[in-house]
Enzyme design. Structure first.
Site, mmCIF file in Angstrom:
data_model
loop_
_atom_site.group_PDB
_atom_site.id
_atom_site.type_symbol
_atom_site.label_atom_id
_atom_site.label_comp_id
_atom_site.label_asym_id
_atom_site.label_seq_id
_atom_site.Cartn_x
_atom_site.Cartn_y
_atom_site.Cartn_z
ATOM 1 N N TYR A 16 9.119 4.710 1.147
ATOM 2 C CA TYR A 16 9.964 5.684 1.866
ATOM 3 C C TYR A 16 10.100 5.326 3.357
ATOM 4 C CZ TYR A 16 10.993 10.201 4.134
ATOM 5 O OH TYR A 16 11.502 11.210 4.914
ATOM 6 N N LEU A 38 5.219 -2.710 -5.371
ATOM 7 C CA LEU A 38 6.112 -1.793 -6.105
ATOM 8 C C LEU A 38 5.332 -0.745 -6.912
ATOM 9 C CD1 LEU A 38 8.908 -4.289 -7.336
ATOM 10 C CD2 LEU A 38 8.858 -2.919 -5.239
ATOM 11 N N ASP A 63 0.369 -7.965 -3.603
ATOM 12 C CA ASP A 63 -0.577 -6.917 -3.225
ATOM 13 C C ASP A 63 -1.265 -7.301 -1.913
ATOM 14 O OD1 ASP A 63 -2.176 -4.634 -5.190
ATOM 15 O OD2 ASP A 63 -3.069 -5.230 -3.281
ATOM 16 N N PHE A 85 2.538 -0.434 6.370
ATOM 17 C CA PHE A 85 2.793 0.853 5.701
ATOM 18 C C PHE A 85 2.141 0.940 4.327
ATOM 19 C CE2 PHE A 85 6.388 0.115 8.526
ATOM 20 C CZ PHE A 85 6.546 1.342 9.148
ATOM 21 N N SER A 129 -2.198 8.915 10.384
ATOM 22 C CA SER A 129 -1.688 10.223 9.978
ATOM 23 C C SER A 129 -2.383 11.318 10.763
ATOM 24 C CB SER A 129 -1.971 10.402 8.484
ATOM 25 O OG SER A 129 -1.788 11.748 8.105
ATOM 26 N N TYR A 153 -8.280 10.487 1.035
ATOM 27 C CA TYR A 153 -7.106 9.847 1.659
ATOM 28 C C TYR A 153 -7.255 9.849 3.178
ATOM 29 C CZ TYR A 153 -2.490 9.544 3.801
ATOM 30 O OH TYR A 153 -1.444 9.205 4.628
ATOM 31 N N LYS A 157 -7.703 6.721 6.203
ATOM 32 C CA LYS A 157 -6.928 6.540 7.438
ATOM 33 C C LYS A 157 -7.870 6.470 8.646
ATOM 34 C CE LYS A 157 -2.824 6.300 5.803
ATOM 35 N NZ LYS A 157 -2.148 5.007 5.850
ATOM 36 N N PHE A 182 3.066 12.999 11.995
ATOM 37 C CA PHE A 182 2.978 14.379 11.531
ATOM 38 C C PHE A 182 3.693 14.443 10.169
ATOM 39 C CE2 PHE A 182 0.305 16.806 14.332
ATOM 40 C CZ PHE A 182 -0.116 15.746 15.112
HETATM 41 P P1 NAD Z 1 5.366 5.202 0.008
HETATM 42 O O1 NAD Z 1 4.420 5.366 -1.129
HETATM 43 O O2 NAD Z 1 6.776 5.552 -0.185
HETATM 44 O O3 NAD Z 1 5.282 3.702 0.550
HETATM 45 C C1 NAD Z 1 4.110 2.929 0.471
HETATM 46 C C2 NAD Z 1 4.493 1.583 -0.131
HETATM 47 O O4 NAD Z 1 3.315 0.764 -0.210
HETATM 48 C C3 NAD Z 1 5.026 1.708 -1.557
HETATM 49 O O5 NAD Z 1 6.255 1.004 -1.640
HETATM 50 C C4 NAD Z 1 3.969 1.061 -2.438
HETATM 51 O O6 NAD Z 1 4.518 0.418 -3.566
HETATM 52 C C5 NAD Z 1 3.313 0.102 -1.452
HETATM 53 N N1 NAD Z 1 1.912 -0.227 -1.753
HETATM 54 C C6 NAD Z 1 0.892 0.629 -2.013
HETATM 55 N N2 NAD Z 1 -0.241 -0.053 -2.192
HETATM 56 C C7 NAD Z 1 0.057 -1.369 -2.047
HETATM 57 C C8 NAD Z 1 -0.699 -2.564 -2.128
HETATM 58 N N3 NAD Z 1 -2.003 -2.544 -2.414
HETATM 59 N N4 NAD Z 1 -0.076 -3.732 -1.915
HETATM 60 C C9 NAD Z 1 1.252 -3.770 -1.638
HETATM 61 N N5 NAD Z 1 2.018 -2.677 -1.559
HETATM 62 C C10 NAD Z 1 1.426 -1.485 -1.754
HETATM 63 O O7 NAD Z 1 4.733 6.015 1.248
HETATM 64 P P2 NAD Z 1 5.365 6.349 2.671
HETATM 65 O O8 NAD Z 1 5.601 7.806 2.732
HETATM 66 O O9 NAD Z 1 6.468 5.426 2.983
HETATM 67 O O10 NAD Z 1 4.116 6.053 3.597
HETATM 68 C C11 NAD Z 1 3.951 4.824 4.273
HETATM 69 C C12 NAD Z 1 2.630 4.861 5.037
HETATM 70 O O11 NAD Z 1 2.637 5.950 5.948
HETATM 71 C C13 NAD Z 1 1.415 5.057 4.136
HETATM 72 O O12 NAD Z 1 0.359 4.248 4.629
HETATM 73 C C14 NAD Z 1 1.077 6.518 4.314
HETATM 74 O O13 NAD Z 1 -0.282 6.780 4.105
HETATM 75 C C15 NAD Z 1 1.482 6.736 5.763
HETATM 76 N N6 NAD Z 1 1.790 8.147 6.056
HETATM 77 C C16 NAD Z 1 2.762 8.783 5.324
HETATM 78 C C17 NAD Z 1 3.035 10.132 5.565
HETATM 79 C C18 NAD Z 1 4.067 10.870 4.760
HETATM 80 O O14 NAD Z 1 4.061 12.097 4.764
HETATM 81 N N7 NAD Z 1 4.991 10.190 4.080
HETATM 82 C C19 NAD Z 1 2.324 10.820 6.563
HETATM 83 C C20 NAD Z 1 1.367 10.133 7.313
HETATM 84 C C21 NAD Z 1 1.108 8.787 7.043
HETATM 85 N N1 UFG Z 2 3.869 23.602 0.701
HETATM 86 C C1 UFG Z 2 4.277 24.615 -0.137
HETATM 87 N N2 UFG Z 2 4.723 24.279 -1.386
HETATM 88 C C2 UFG Z 2 4.790 22.992 -1.823
HETATM 89 C C3 UFG Z 2 4.377 21.961 -0.951
HETATM 90 C C4 UFG Z 2 3.914 22.298 0.307
HETATM 91 O O1 UFG Z 2 4.229 25.787 0.223
HETATM 92 O O2 UFG Z 2 5.194 22.764 -2.979
HETATM 93 C C5 UFG Z 2 3.431 23.944 2.068
HETATM 94 C C6 UFG Z 2 2.008 23.531 2.404
HETATM 95 O O3 UFG Z 2 1.085 24.507 2.034
HETATM 96 C C7 UFG Z 2 2.097 23.304 3.916
HETATM 97 C C8 UFG Z 2 3.542 22.821 4.116
HETATM 98 O O4 UFG Z 2 4.256 23.243 2.966
HETATM 99 O O5 UFG Z 2 1.945 24.526 4.595
HETATM 100 C C9 UFG Z 2 3.656 21.317 4.249
HETATM 101 O O6 UFG Z 2 3.011 20.683 3.142
HETATM 102 P P1 UFG Z 2 3.179 19.139 2.831
HETATM 103 O O7 UFG Z 2 2.416 18.852 1.579
HETATM 104 O O8 UFG Z 2 4.610 18.767 2.876
HETATM 105 O O9 UFG Z 2 2.499 18.422 4.087
HETATM 106 P P2 UFG Z 2 1.000 18.460 4.612
HETATM 107 O O10 UFG Z 2 1.067 18.822 6.055
HETATM 108 O O11 UFG Z 2 0.113 19.261 3.763
HETATM 109 O O12 UFG Z 2 0.553 16.939 4.430
HETATM 110 C C10 UFG Z 2 1.327 15.878 4.914
HETATM 111 C C11 UFG Z 2 1.046 14.636 4.098
HETATM 112 C C12 UFG Z 2 -0.345 14.175 4.315
HETATM 113 C C13 UFG Z 2 -0.596 14.003 5.769
HETATM 114 C C14 UFG Z 2 -0.280 15.267 6.512
HETATM 115 C C15 UFG Z 2 -0.452 15.085 7.982
HETATM 116 O O13 UFG Z 2 1.191 14.905 2.723
HETATM 117 O O14 UFG Z 2 -0.532 12.937 3.706
HETATM 118 O O15 UFG Z 2 1.054 15.643 6.251
HETATM 119 O O16 UFG Z 2 0.329 14.006 8.397
HETATM 120 F F1 UFG Z 2 -1.887 13.696 5.937
#
Ligand code: NAD
Ligand code: UFG
Length: 342
Positions: A16, A38, A63, A85, A129, A153, A157, A182
């Site tokens: 993403y 993937l 990987d 990422f 994160s 998780y 991080k 965030f």
């Molecule tokens: P995502 O799952 O869409 O993307 C992660 C990608 O990494 C995927 O395409 C997956 O196939 C690949 N991947 C996973 N393990 C792998 C491995 N061992 N080798 C090679 N590829 C691998 O997630 P995202 O939302 O794009 O998140 C990207 C990064 O940002 C992650 O590290 C996630 O922890 C961090 N992050 C995401 C959020 C969020 O809410 N989306 C918030 C804070 C931090």
């Molecule tokens: N929520 C609902 N219903 C749902 C999903 C979420 O009410 O189906 C609420 C949660 O309780 C929270 C808010 O929506 O109050 C946001 O929830 P998210 O799951 O979208 O996000 P979080 O803040 O819980 O967590 C996200 C990522 C984590 C990351 C964190 C801080 O999922 O990986 O943000 O960056 F660690």
């Protein structure tokens, strides 16, 4: 060490956030090599990125834990910097299969920095994160707030951050940016890439989008008895395009001299779950049925960033508001109701 990073290795670049990063990098004239196994994405996003930018990238299916694969990438390409990422990110799943998370996120990062060291590439931007702040007590959250993750998780991080800090202490010629995201939401304005969770979405925005498009019946709102104005949880939602632009600025900031930096990437603005529902309804014109259910264990009542350090040091600020985040998420979801499977 080159002072002008031209070729960027994007681990997790078909995911993403990584796919949006690739669009930004290619549009800025960078060469991009993506390494992704993937496990949580598909080639369709890589194809869409190339379609949007009309530019080609190099995709390697592999990987980050595979040292031979990493060595081959660094041998073949003159990588100037790595944006890391790749990782597993589902909080709930991490409590069920913690070892899988430690292996993927910890070992993966260790193998990556070893390969970087061997290749003499010492510029790294890491996806951290806001989860590293645990259940924060003071709002807004500054980078100096106490850390303390509350699930496997989050611990991966925090541990990776600590590993990278130790690495920098031992070898201060590294250039490392730790970016604490965030709540990234939204999609590219083209509607060609966006968030496409494999199973039932864990996160609020993709769940709302799937209700709007008719894939799910209703949203469960996890608790309305929090000490917030409407009782629902408050978060700092940030447009994914703003987020990846923050990475461009972070990379620039690493250029002048070796350093390790930590920055929050958020808007500084908190919205409740019900605010998000209303904003999505307005942006999409679709009504979102919801039901109030129990709180989700481990959820903070309120979380929003103090983004001033990124503003002052990186010259970066989020531009897009919640309405735009919802509009763009809806454009993607309504164009591709089944995501990349379409
Ligand atoms: P995502 O799952 O869409 O993307 C992660 C990608 O990494 C995927 O395409 C997956 O196939 C690949 N991947 C996973 N393990 C792998 C491995 N061992 N080798 C090679 N590829 C691998 O997630 P995202 O939302 O794009 O998140 C990207 C990064 O940002 C992650 O590290 C996630 O922890 C961090 N992050 C995401 C959020 C969020 O809410 N989306 C918030 C804070 C931090
Ligand atoms: N929520 C609902 N219903 C749902 C999903 C979420 O009410 O189906 C609420 C949660 O309780 C929270 C808010 O929506 O109050 C946001 O929830 P998210 O799951 O979208 O996000 P979080 O803040 O819980 O967590 C996200 C990522 C984590 C990351 C964190 C801080 O999922 O990986 O943000 O960056 F660690």
């Amino acid at each position: 060490m080159s002072t002008d990073p031209e070729t960027i290795l994007v681990t997790g670049g078909s995911g993403y956030i990584g796919s949006h990063m690739c669009v930004e990098l290619l549009s800025a004239g960078r060469q991009v090599v993506v390494l992704d196994n993937l496990s949580n994405s598909s080639m369709a996003s890589v194809e869409a990125v190339q379609r949007i930018t009309q530019k080609a990238l190099t995709f390697v299916q592999g990987d980050i834990r595979d040292s031979d694969c990493l060595a081959a990438i660094f041998a073949e390409h003159n990588i100037d910097a790595v944006m890391h990422f790749a990782g597993l990110k589902a909080v709930g799943e991490s409590t069920e299969v913690p070892v899988k998370y430690y292996d993927n996120n910890m070992n993966g990062t260790l193998r990556l920095v070893e390969a970087m060291h061997q290749a003499g590439c010492k510029t790294l931007v890491f996806s951290s994160s806001a989860t590293v702040y645990g259940l924060p007590e003071q709002m807004p959250i500054t980078e100096s707030a106490p850390t303390g993750a509350i699930n496997p998780y989050g611990r991966t991080k925090l541990m990776v951050e600590e590993v990278l800090q130790d690495l920098f202490a031992a070898d201060p010629t590294w250039r490392i940016s730790l970016l604490r995201y965030f709540n990234p939401v939204g999609a590219h304005a083209s509607g060609e890439i966006g968030e496409d969770p494999n199973d039932i979405p864990n996160n609020l925005m993709p769940f709302i989008s799937q209700v709007a498009v008719g894939r799910r019946e209703k949203l469960n709102v996890f608790g309305d008895d929090y000490p917030t104005p409407d009782g629902t949880g408050i978060r700092d939602y940030i447009h994914v395009v703003d987020l990846v632009r923050g990475h461009m600025k972070a990379l620039e900031f690493l250029r002048d001299k070796p350093k390790l930096t930590v920055h929050n990437l958020g808007t500084g603005q908190g919205y409740s779950v019900l605010d998000a529902v209303r904003a999505f309804e307005q942006a999409s014109g679709v009504s979102i049925p919801f039901e109030i259910t129990d709180r989700r264990p481990g959820d903070a009542a309120v979380s929003y960033a103090d983004p001033s350090k990124a503003r002052d040091e990186l010259g970066w600020e989020a531009e897009y508001d919640l309405h735009r985040m919802c509009e763009d998420a809806w454009r993607w979801q309504s164009k591709y109701p089944q995501g990349f499977q379409e």
